[in-house]
Design a protein around this motif. Structure first.
Motif, PDB file in Angstrom:
ATOM      1  N   THR A   1       0.838  -1.193   0.000  1.00  0.00           N
ATOM      2  CA  THR A   1       0.000   0.000   0.000  1.00  0.00           C
ATOM      3  C   THR A   1       0.875   1.246   0.000  1.00  0.00           C
ATOM      4  N   ASN A   2       0.294   2.391  -0.408  1.00  0.00           N
ATOM      5  CA  ASN A   2       1.068   3.636  -0.392  1.00  0.00           C
ATOM      6  C   ASN A   2       1.067   4.314   0.977  1.00  0.00           C
ATOM      7  N   GLY A   3       0.401   3.721   1.950  1.00  0.00           N
ATOM      8  CA  GLY A   3       0.440   4.259   3.308  1.00  0.00           C
ATOM      9  C   GLY A   3      -0.644   5.260   3.634  1.00  0.00           C
ATOM     10  N   THR A   4      -1.569   5.518   2.700  1.00  0.00           N
ATOM     11  CA  THR A   4      -2.646   6.470   2.990  1.00  0.00           C
ATOM     12  C   THR A   4      -3.722   5.863   3.884  1.00  0.00           C
ATOM     13  N   PHE A   5      -3.925   4.553   3.794  1.00  0.00           N
ATOM     14  CA  PHE A   5      -4.964   3.858   4.561  1.00  0.00           C
ATOM     15  C   PHE A   5      -6.284   4.625   4.484  1.00  0.00           C
TER      16      PHE A   5
ATOM     17  N   ALA B   1       0.142 -12.587  13.639  1.00  0.00           N
ATOM     18  CA  ALA B   1       1.578 -12.341  13.519  1.00  0.00           C
ATOM     19  C   ALA B   1       1.916 -11.765  12.142  1.00  0.00           C
ATOM     20  N   THR B   2       1.330 -10.638  11.820  1.00  0.00           N
ATOM     21  CA  THR B   2       1.561  -9.984  10.533  1.00  0.00           C
ATOM     22  C   THR B   2       2.825  -9.133  10.600  1.00  0.00           C
ATOM     23  N   THR B   3       3.667  -9.260   9.589  1.00  0.00           N
ATOM     24  CA  THR B   3       4.846  -8.400   9.534  1.00  0.00           C
ATOM     25  C   THR B   3       4.486  -7.081   8.855  1.00  0.00           C
ATOM     26  N   VAL B   4       5.179  -6.024   9.258  1.00  0.00           N
ATOM     27  CA  VAL B   4       5.005  -4.697   8.655  1.00  0.00           C
ATOM     28  C   VAL B   4       6.344  -4.309   8.039  1.00  0.00           C
ATOM     29  N   SER B   5       6.324  -3.994   6.749  1.00  0.00           N
ATOM     30  CA  SER B   5       7.553  -3.758   5.997  1.00  0.00           C
ATOM     31  C   SER B   5       7.517  -2.421   5.276  1.00  0.00           C
ATOM     32  N   LEU B   6       8.699  -1.974   4.876  1.00  0.00           N
ATOM     33  CA  LEU B   6       8.822  -0.835   3.972  1.00  0.00           C
ATOM     34  C   LEU B   6       9.356  -1.340   2.645  1.00  0.00           C
ATOM     35  N   GLN B   7       8.800  -0.853   1.554  1.00  0.00           N
ATOM     36  CA  GLN B   7       9.316  -1.167   0.230  1.00  0.00           C
ATOM     37  C   GLN B   7       9.869   0.120  -0.363  1.00  0.00           C
ATOM     38  N   VAL B   8      11.187   0.198  -0.473  1.00  0.00           N
ATOM     39  CA  VAL B   8      11.858   1.425  -0.881  1.00  0.00           C
ATOM     40  C   VAL B   8      12.429   1.252  -2.287  1.00  0.00           C
TER      41      VAL B   8
ATOM     42  N   LYS C   1       3.176  -4.122   3.347  1.00  0.00           N
ATOM     43  CA  LYS C   1       4.324  -3.340   2.894  1.00  0.00           C
ATOM     44  C   LYS C   1       3.874  -1.944   2.511  1.00  0.00           C
ATOM     45  N   ILE C   2       4.610  -0.943   2.989  1.00  0.00           N
ATOM     46  CA  ILE C   2       4.333   0.436   2.617  1.00  0.00           C
ATOM     47  C   ILE C   2       5.364   0.862   1.589  1.00  0.00           C
ATOM     48  N   SER C   3       4.897   1.218   0.398  1.00  0.00           N
ATOM     49  CA  SER C   3       5.785   1.648  -0.678  1.00  0.00           C
ATOM     50  C   SER C   3       6.183   3.095  -0.441  1.00  0.00           C
ATOM     51  N   THR C   4       7.443   3.320  -0.107  1.00  0.00           N
ATOM     52  CA  THR C   4       7.859   4.682   0.217  1.00  0.00           C
ATOM     53  C   THR C   4       8.045   5.538  -1.028  1.00  0.00           C
ATOM     54  N   LEU C   5       8.179   4.921  -2.221  1.00  0.00           N
ATOM     55  CA  LEU C   5       8.235   5.730  -3.433  1.00  0.00           C
ATOM     56  C   LEU C   5       6.888   6.411  -3.643  1.00  0.00           C
ATOM     57  N   ALA C   6       5.812   5.665  -3.457  1.00  0.00           N
ATOM     58  CA  ALA C   6       4.481   6.258  -3.547  1.00  0.00           C
ATOM     59  C   ALA C   6       4.241   7.222  -2.388  1.00  0.00           C
ATOM     60  N   SER C   7       4.770   6.873  -1.220  1.00  0.00           N
ATOM     61  CA  SER C   7       4.521   7.687  -0.031  1.00  0.00           C
ATOM     62  C   SER C   7       5.217   9.031  -0.080  1.00  0.00           C
ATOM     63  N   GLU C   8       6.236   9.170  -0.943  1.00  0.00           N
ATOM     64  CA  GLU C   8       6.916  10.458  -1.072  1.00  0.00           C
ATOM     65  C   GLU C   8       5.968  11.545  -1.575  1.00  0.00           C
ATOM     66  N   GLN C   9       4.810  11.145  -2.096  1.00  0.00           N
ATOM     67  CA  GLN C   9       3.889  12.093  -2.702  1.00  0.00           C
ATOM     68  C   GLN C   9       2.962  12.762  -1.691  1.00  0.00           C
ATOM     69  N   PHE C  10       2.968  12.332  -0.443  1.00  0.00           N
ATOM     70  CA  PHE C  10       2.073  12.954   0.531  1.00  0.00           C
ATOM     71  C   PHE C  10       2.677  12.861   1.935  1.00  0.00           C
TER      72      PHE C  10
END
Length: 276
Positions: free
Chosen positions: A67-71, A134-141, A92-101
């Motif tokens: 996801t882009n992290g907007t939830f 037991a869900t993992t939380v990741s960053l995708q950079v 996974k939070i895509s930080t490339l997309a997240s750079e937009q907000f």
């Protein structure tokens, strides 16, 4: 491009979950482990995402979410995040997309707080299905020339907040991409090697965050910063099945074949940009 019709998505999932494994290629007989609601848009905006989670849960199949992290909407609430944690194996939070907000980090911190509460509840009540939380939380950079300065800060933030994994991916271009775009963002092989060694230096110092992604791929083999290279003659994507928007199926995710020039060297397995 619009949305994939729900009945199409539902039929694909039930087809392979129902037979207990994939039908094609060398993955015959393997169980369907997870569903990846993938790319070309924000999955949490899919109007049938709640139904997708319910279906997968009923079939005992996990969802692997990027996801882009907007939830957006319901998914930004405690109840919505709790449901994601119950149904997903990894978020996974895509930080490339997240750079937009702005605000994505606060959303991730909220997700981690909800996970902590859920995990404490599950352990404290000795529930038999506690493992489902037991869900993992990741960053995708996605790394490119103009964001390399963020690497140390991302690692420090991830370590401090309890992120489980950082997936470092080199930016990949189609052969048809404008030359000026490639010159502005593409990383040379030498620069990639420097970044790889830099990240591995953090791993050598210890810490709980895992470092993975195509930054550590080479010569067709998958690797990560936490282990020795693995020699595997198979394509790293042989155990994946992609359902395209028109309902057709394929095993190859190489974007050059779908969106670029199918005759280009990058479209051939020996030069696949997804693996080298």
């Amino acid at each position: 491009m619009g949305e994939m019709p729900w009945e199409m998505a539902k039929a694909a999932i039930e087809k392979y979950a129902g037979r207990g494994g994939y039908a094609a290629g060398n993955v015959a007989g393997r169980s369907l482990r997870e569903v990846i609601p993938s790319t070309m848009g924000e999955p949490l905006l899919y109007s049938h995402f709640n139904e997708l989670l319910d279906l997968c849960k009923s079939l005992n199949v996990k969802v692997n979410l990027t996801t882009n992290g907007t939830f957006p909407g319901f998914w930004g609430t405690t109840e919505g995040m709790r449901k994601l944690l119950e149904c997903c194996c990894d978020i996974k939070i895509s930080t490339l997309a997240s750079e937009q907000f702005d605000g994505w980090r606060a959303n991730v911190e909220k997700l981690l707080n909800v996970r902590s509460t859920v995990e404490n509840f599950a352990v404290g009540s000795a529930m038999e299905n506690a493992v489902e939380f037991a869900t993992t939380v990741s960053l995708q950079v996605t790394l490119h020339k103009e964001n390399l300065m963020m690497i140390p800060e991302v690692i420090a933030w991830a370590s401090a907040k309890g992120i489980d994994r950082i997936k470092w991916n080199r930016v990949v271009f189609l052969s048809t991409a404008p030359k000026e775009l490639v010159e502005k963002f593409a990383l040379s092989p030498e620069r990639v090697a420097e970044i790889r060694n830099y990240v591995k230096g953090f791993v050598a110092l210890g810490g709980k965050v895992k470092h993975e992604g195509n930054l550590f791929f080479g010569n067709g083999n998958r690797d990560d910063a936490n282990s020795a290279p693995r020699v595997d003659p198979r394509c790293g994507f042989d155990d994946e099945l992609w359902i395209l928007p028109d309902g057709t199926e394929q095993h190859c995710p190489n974007p050059e074949r779908r969106f670029g020039n199918g005759n280009a060297p990058e479209a051939q397995c020996c030069n696949c940009p997804m693996a080298r």
